[in-house]
Design a protein around this motif. Structure first.
Motif: not given
Length: 458
Positions: A128-135, A341-347
């Motif tokens: 969720v934070w990832l998407i917020i940061s990207v936006a 957004v692909l980073a959701m699946k990555l460390d």
């Protein structure tokens, strides 16, 4: 820089100190704190040793950058050096590899931001934070690049201050509590091996990315190419000293490579040395700085795609145009956002390895370009020191290739696929390699209005 009038060029008044600071600002030394958990875990608790190996590797390549800065005065890059010293097609593929770097660098920045957000607010999932940061960063880049540049400069000063404070707190903590393991274990211990340290060094090299940006200051530096060359070496040496010293102190505070959460190790170390309140305040500062960094990284990636589109390297109708309303390369911004957004699946370890694939490949090409320059010069009767222009670049090439092999299988696979796509695309552009590759001009000459182009520049 073709296409620019004399009045549009900046004065050559940047001192050596200013040039080094420029490189350090681009690197952002605070990244050593963020990367500490990953490096310590991978190296078996010898983070400072891994950073030392990475520093030596970067210095070898830095020396080659310095030589190329003198041989090719003005703004330079891996692409420029390879094109002039080797071949236009090799130059193209170097630029293609650079695009992989730029394209995925914002993804790593967003992932780091999401990690810090999640450490502060653990009840909200990281994705969720990832998407917020990207936006947030995409929105700012679409509508306010000039404002973003000003914000970045202010937050850089804040970030440096917080870095000094953290280092001080670590030293104070050690003075009060000592370390739970022998001091020597922070350099080498029973869990450390050559393979582990070099694998960690391959990841640690991400922390240095950006030092080559100094090579673009050929026109602005007082003393020109000579100052730029010294600035590159000074920047790498200064960054390496900071990384080695701070990671050593952090490794004393937390011996070994075991962490409850490797990616969030920095936050927990801040709690350990300064308490919850300090950690939360500094975490907010880090988040702000991380967002500012993401703004710059995304803008740079989008601008590179715009330049490649403008010059016909990428499809011009798609990439080579700016928005009429905002004067920004919206297509490039949106593509980097999708990649983010692909980073959701990555460390963090896997994500940074994507960046390092293109970086190590580019570093190898720079070292090879020095050797090609030596051969050209000798044919014209000019002789250079063989140790400096042959032995050291060969060592730099070998180290870069070796570190490339130490990256994970995922990074190597993606990098190989990316290169194959680049080769196929190059074959199309050059009609089966029979024509020179199109040239990229990394400046602001353009067919578009000057004010629009300037707006798109980070």
């Amino acid at each position: 820089m073709s296409g620019q009038t004399t009045s549009a060029r900046l004065k050559g008044d940047l001192s050596l100190f200013s040039v080094i600071l420029f490189g350090l600002a681009y690197i952002s030394p605070g990244v050593v704190i963020t990367m500490f958990g990953v490096i310590a875990s991978t190296s078996g608790g010898a983070a400072s040793t891994a950073f030392a190996v990475a520093t030596v590797a970067m210095l070898l390549t830095g020396l080659s950058y310095a030589k190329m800065a003198r041989a090719v005065p003005g703004s330079g890059s891996v692409y420029t050096y390879a094109r002039k010293m080797l071949d236009s097609r090799i130059g193209f593929l170097s630029g293609w590899a650079m695009l992989l770097d730029y394209f995925f660098i914002p993804m790593v920045g967003w992932l780091i931001t999401a990690i810090y957000f999640n450490a502060q607010f653990p009840d909200v999932p990281k994705w969720v934070w990832l998407i917020i940061s990207v936006a947030i960063t995409t929105g700012i880049n679409v509508f306010g690049m000039k404002l973003a540049d000003r914000v970045n400069k202010v937050l850089m000063l804040v970030a440096v201050g917080s870095l000094v404070l953290f280092a001080t707190l670590c030293v104070v903590f050690l003075g009060r509590h000592g370390t739970s393991a022998p001091v020597g274990d922070a350099v080498w211990n029973s869990h450390t091996s050559v393979s582990a340290v070099t694998a960690a060094a391959a990841i640690a090299a991400y922390s240095f990315l950006g030092f080559d940006a100094v090579s673009t200051l050929g026109e602005e530096a007082e003393g020109g190419a000579k100052t730029v060359g010294r600035g590159i070496i000074g920047c790498v040496a200064a960054a390496g000293a900071i990384f080695i010293a701070l990671s050593f102190v952090m490794q004393l505070v937390h011996p070994g490579g075991e962490f409850k959460d490797v990616d969030a190790a920095a936050y927990h170390l801040k709690v350990q040395v300064g308490g919850e309140t300090y950690a939360e305040i500094i975490n907010f500062v880090t988040i702000a700085g991380s967002i500012a960094s993401c703004i710059a990284l995304q803008a740079s990636a989008a601008r590179l795609m715009y330049v490649m589109g403008r010059d016909g390297v990428l499809p011009k109708p798609v990439f080579g145009k700016l928005s009429q309303k905002t004067g920004t390369p919206i297509i490039g911004l949106l593509l980097t956002a999708v990649a983010g957004v692909l980073a959701m699946k990555l460390d963090l370890t896997t994500a940074t390895s994507f960046i390092n694939f293109g970086a190590f490949l580019g570093f190898a090409v720079v070292n090879i370009s020095v050797i090609a320059h030596l051969v050209r010069e000798r044919k014209q009767g000019r002789h250079h020191n063989l140790f400096s222009y042959l032995v050291m670049p060969l060592a730099g090439t070998a180290v870069s290739v070796y570190l490339l092999t130490k990256l994970g299988d995922t990074a190597l696979t993606i990098g190989a696929v990316w290169l194959v796509i680049g080769i196929v695309y190059l074959a199309f552009l050059t009609r089966g390699f029979r024509r020179p590759a199109p040239e990229m001009t990394f400046d602001d000459e353009a067919e578009e209005p000057a004010e629009e182009t300037a707006t798109a520049t980070c």
